[in-house]
Design a protein around this motif. Structure first.
Motif, PDB file in Angstrom:
ATOM      1  N   ILE A  40       0.835  -1.202   0.000  1.00 18.49           N
ATOM      2  CA  ILE A  40       0.000   0.000   0.000  1.00 18.49           C
ATOM      3  C   ILE A  40       0.869   1.252   0.000  1.00 18.49           C
ATOM      4  CG2 ILE A  40      -1.652   1.338   1.349  1.00 18.49           C
ATOM      5  CD1 ILE A  40      -2.878  -1.274   2.241  1.00 18.49           C
ATOM      6  N   SER A  41       1.895   1.268   0.798  1.00 21.87           N
ATOM      7  CA  SER A  41       2.741   2.442   0.938  1.00 21.87           C
ATOM      8  C   SER A  41       4.142   2.142   0.405  1.00 21.87           C
ATOM      9  CB  SER A  41       2.826   2.837   2.418  1.00 21.87           C
ATOM     10  OG  SER A  41       3.755   3.868   2.601  1.00 21.87           O
ATOM     11  N   LEU A  42       4.599   2.937  -0.544  1.00 23.70           N
ATOM     12  CA  LEU A  42       5.924   2.722  -1.142  1.00 23.70           C
ATOM     13  C   LEU A  42       7.031   2.887  -0.113  1.00 23.70           C
ATOM     14  CD1 LEU A  42       7.748   2.236  -3.575  1.00 23.70           C
ATOM     15  CD2 LEU A  42       7.652   4.681  -4.028  1.00 23.70           C
ATOM     16  N   GLU A  43       6.914   3.876   0.763  1.00 20.25           N
ATOM     17  CA  GLU A  43       7.961   4.101   1.758  1.00 20.25           C
ATOM     18  C   GLU A  43       8.073   2.951   2.749  1.00 20.25           C
ATOM     19  OE1 GLU A  43       8.883   8.783   2.300  1.00 20.25           O
ATOM     20  OE2 GLU A  43       7.228   7.980   3.469  1.00 20.25           O
ATOM     21  N   ARG A  44       6.981   2.261   3.033  1.00 20.70           N
ATOM     22  CA  ARG A  44       7.032   1.094   3.923  1.00 20.70           C
ATOM     23  C   ARG A  44       7.768  -0.061   3.264  1.00 20.70           C
ATOM     24  NH1 ARG A  44       6.159   2.198   9.164  1.00 20.70           N
ATOM     25  NH2 ARG A  44       4.200   3.251   9.481  1.00 20.70           N
ATOM     26  N   LEU A  45       7.666  -0.182   1.947  1.00 19.63           N
ATOM     27  CA  LEU A  45       8.317  -1.271   1.232  1.00 19.63           C
ATOM     28  C   LEU A  45       9.821  -1.038   1.088  1.00 19.63           C
ATOM     29  CD1 LEU A  45       5.688  -1.940  -1.556  1.00 19.63           C
ATOM     30  CD2 LEU A  45       6.097  -3.272   0.501  1.00 19.63           C
ATOM     31  N   GLN A  46      10.262   0.226   1.129  1.00 19.45           N
ATOM     32  CA  GLN A  46      11.682   0.534   1.000  1.00 19.45           C
ATOM     33  C   GLN A  46      12.390   0.342   2.336  1.00 19.45           C
ATOM     34  OE1 GLN A  46      11.488   4.586  -0.284  1.00 19.45           O
ATOM     35  NE2 GLN A  46      11.527   4.043  -2.440  1.00 19.45           N
ATOM     36  N   GLY A  47      13.634  -0.059   2.267  1.00 20.49           N
ATOM     37  CA  GLY A  47      14.439  -0.188   3.473  1.00 20.49           C
ATOM     38  C   GLY A  47      14.898   1.169   3.983  1.00 20.49           C
ATOM     39  N   ASP A  48      15.455   1.209   5.177  1.00 23.15           N
ATOM     40  CA  ASP A  48      15.921   2.472   5.754  1.00 23.15           C
ATOM     41  C   ASP A  48      17.012   3.118   4.911  1.00 23.15           C
ATOM     42  OD1 ASP A  48      14.169   2.243   7.862  1.00 23.15           O
ATOM     43  OD2 ASP A  48      15.604   1.218   9.154  1.00 23.15           O
ATOM     44  N   ALA A  49      17.887   2.328   4.332  1.00 23.70           N
ATOM     45  CA  ALA A  49      18.994   2.862   3.543  1.00 23.70           C
ATOM     46  C   ALA A  49      18.545   3.391   2.188  1.00 23.70           C
ATOM     47  CB  ALA A  49      20.056   1.787   3.345  1.00 23.70           C
ATOM     48  N   ASP A  50      17.358   3.007   1.724  1.00 19.93           N
ATOM     49  CA  ASP A  50      16.876   3.416   0.406  1.00 19.93           C
ATOM     50  C   ASP A  50      16.050   4.692   0.427  1.00 19.93           C
ATOM     51  OD1 ASP A  50      18.045   1.172  -0.754  1.00 19.93           O
ATOM     52  OD2 ASP A  50      16.304  -0.061  -0.273  1.00 19.93           O
ATOM     53  N   GLY A  51      15.780   5.233   1.596  1.00 21.95           N
ATOM     54  CA  GLY A  51      14.962   6.437   1.691  1.00 21.95           C
ATOM     55  C   GLY A  51      15.730   7.682   1.277  1.00 21.95           C
ATOM     56  N   THR A  52      14.998   8.664   0.759  1.00 22.34           N
ATOM     57  CA  THR A  52      15.629   9.918   0.347  1.00 22.34           C
ATOM     58  C   THR A  52      15.936  10.793   1.558  1.00 22.34           C
ATOM     59  OG1 THR A  52      14.344   9.820  -1.691  1.00 22.34           O
ATOM     60  CG2 THR A  52      15.376  11.917  -1.156  1.00 22.34           C
ATOM     61  N   PHE A  53      15.022  10.828   2.511  1.00 24.58           N
ATOM     62  CA  PHE A  53      15.174  11.678   3.677  1.00 24.58           C
ATOM     63  C   PHE A  53      15.382  10.825   4.928  1.00 24.58           C
ATOM     64  CE2 PHE A  53      12.442  14.004   0.703  1.00 24.58           C
ATOM     65  CZ  PHE A  53      13.258  15.099   0.472  1.00 24.58           C
ATOM     66  N   LEU A  54      15.823  11.473   6.004  1.00 27.59           N
ATOM     67  CA  LEU A  54      16.069  10.768   7.257  1.00 27.59           C
ATOM     68  C   LEU A  54      14.770  10.273   7.881  1.00 27.59           C
ATOM     69  CD1 LEU A  54      18.245   9.977   9.262  1.00 27.59           C
ATOM     70  CD2 LEU A  54      17.926  12.154  10.397  1.00 27.59           C
ATOM     71  N   GLU A  55      13.740  11.091   7.854  1.00 28.47           N
ATOM     72  CA  GLU A  55      12.426  10.723   8.402  1.00 28.47           C
ATOM     73  C   GLU A  55      11.487  10.371   7.261  1.00 28.47           C
ATOM     74  OE1 GLU A  55      11.440  10.530  11.584  1.00 28.47           O
ATOM     75  OE2 GLU A  55      13.431  11.062  12.301  1.00 28.47           O
ATOM     76  N   ARG A  56      10.536   9.539   7.572  1.00 24.90           N
ATOM     77  CA  ARG A  56       9.532   9.178   6.573  1.00 24.90           C
ATOM     78  C   ARG A  56       8.401  10.212   6.572  1.00 24.90           C
ATOM     79  NH1 ARG A  56      10.637   3.992   4.757  1.00 24.90           N
ATOM     80  NH2 ARG A  56      11.950   2.770   6.153  1.00 24.90           N
ATOM     81  N   ALA A  57       7.658  10.283   5.482  1.00 24.67           N
ATOM     82  CA  ALA A  57       6.565  11.242   5.358  1.00 24.67           C
ATOM     83  C   ALA A  57       5.431  10.878   6.314  1.00 24.67           C
ATOM     84  CB  ALA A  57       6.056  11.264   3.918  1.00 24.67           C
ATOM     85  N   PHE A  58       4.657  11.861   6.734  1.00 26.32           N
ATOM     86  CA  PHE A  58       3.574  11.633   7.691  1.00 26.32           C
ATOM     87  C   PHE A  58       2.538  10.623   7.193  1.00 26.32           C
ATOM     88  CE2 PHE A  58      -0.577  12.780   9.498  1.00 26.32           C
ATOM     89  CZ  PHE A  58      -0.313  12.406  10.806  1.00 26.32           C
ATOM     90  N   PRO A  59       2.095  10.676   5.922  1.00 22.75           N
ATOM     91  CA  PRO A  59       1.102   9.680   5.482  1.00 22.75           C
ATOM     92  C   PRO A  59       1.606   8.233   5.588  1.00 22.75           C
ATOM     93  CG  PRO A  59       1.167  11.487   3.943  1.00 22.75           C
ATOM     94  CD  PRO A  59       2.309  11.694   4.900  1.00 22.75           C
TER      95      PRO A  59
END
Length: 127
Positions: free
Chosen positions: A76-95
């Motif tokens: 459902i959420s792309l950021e949940r499927l990505q690992g911590d090292a693959d994120g663009t920012f340090l914190e994840r978006a609120f949604p």
């Protein structure tokens, strides 16, 4: 494995404040059997009670139709499927925090024109 250590240099009186924590310790086992049934078991040994964040069976009948059963990250959420090292920012978006992290259930999923697969149509004689 993710760890956290807190040591205070000039705090000789309160040594109880110094600590080392194991935040995440996950060792997983994944594989397949009968050519098209995949599995993953991933316990977390750092949690206060031993939990299994991921444990599922995936029946890959066809690239366009696979059945996933167990506990897994829902798509459902792309950021949940990505690992911590693959994120663009340090914190994840609120949604992202509104979507569930992992769920127990059944998911029908698949891919069309997946790299490595060739799209074919089977020619059948007209009757």
């Amino acid at each position: 494995m993710q760890t956290d250590a807190r040591y205070f240099i000039e705090d000789n009186q309160y040594k109880a404040n110094d600590r080392f924590e194991l935040k995440q310790a996950r060792v997983w086992l994944e594989g397949y059997f009968f050519k098209d049934i995949y599995f993953k078991i991933m316990p977390d040994f750092a949690a206060s009670s031993n939990i299994i964040p991921d444990g599922y069976l995936d029946y890959a009948y066809h690239p366009a139709a696979s059945l996933l059963v167990g506990k897994f990250k829902p798509a459902i959420s792309l950021e949940r499927l990505q690992g911590d090292a693959d994120g663009t920012f340090l914190e994840r978006a609120f949604p992202t925090y509104l979507a569930s992290n992992r769920d127990v259930g059944i998911q029908l999923h698949g891919a069309f024109a997946k790299p490595g697969y060739k799209t074919e149509t089977v020619a059948r004689p007209y009757r």
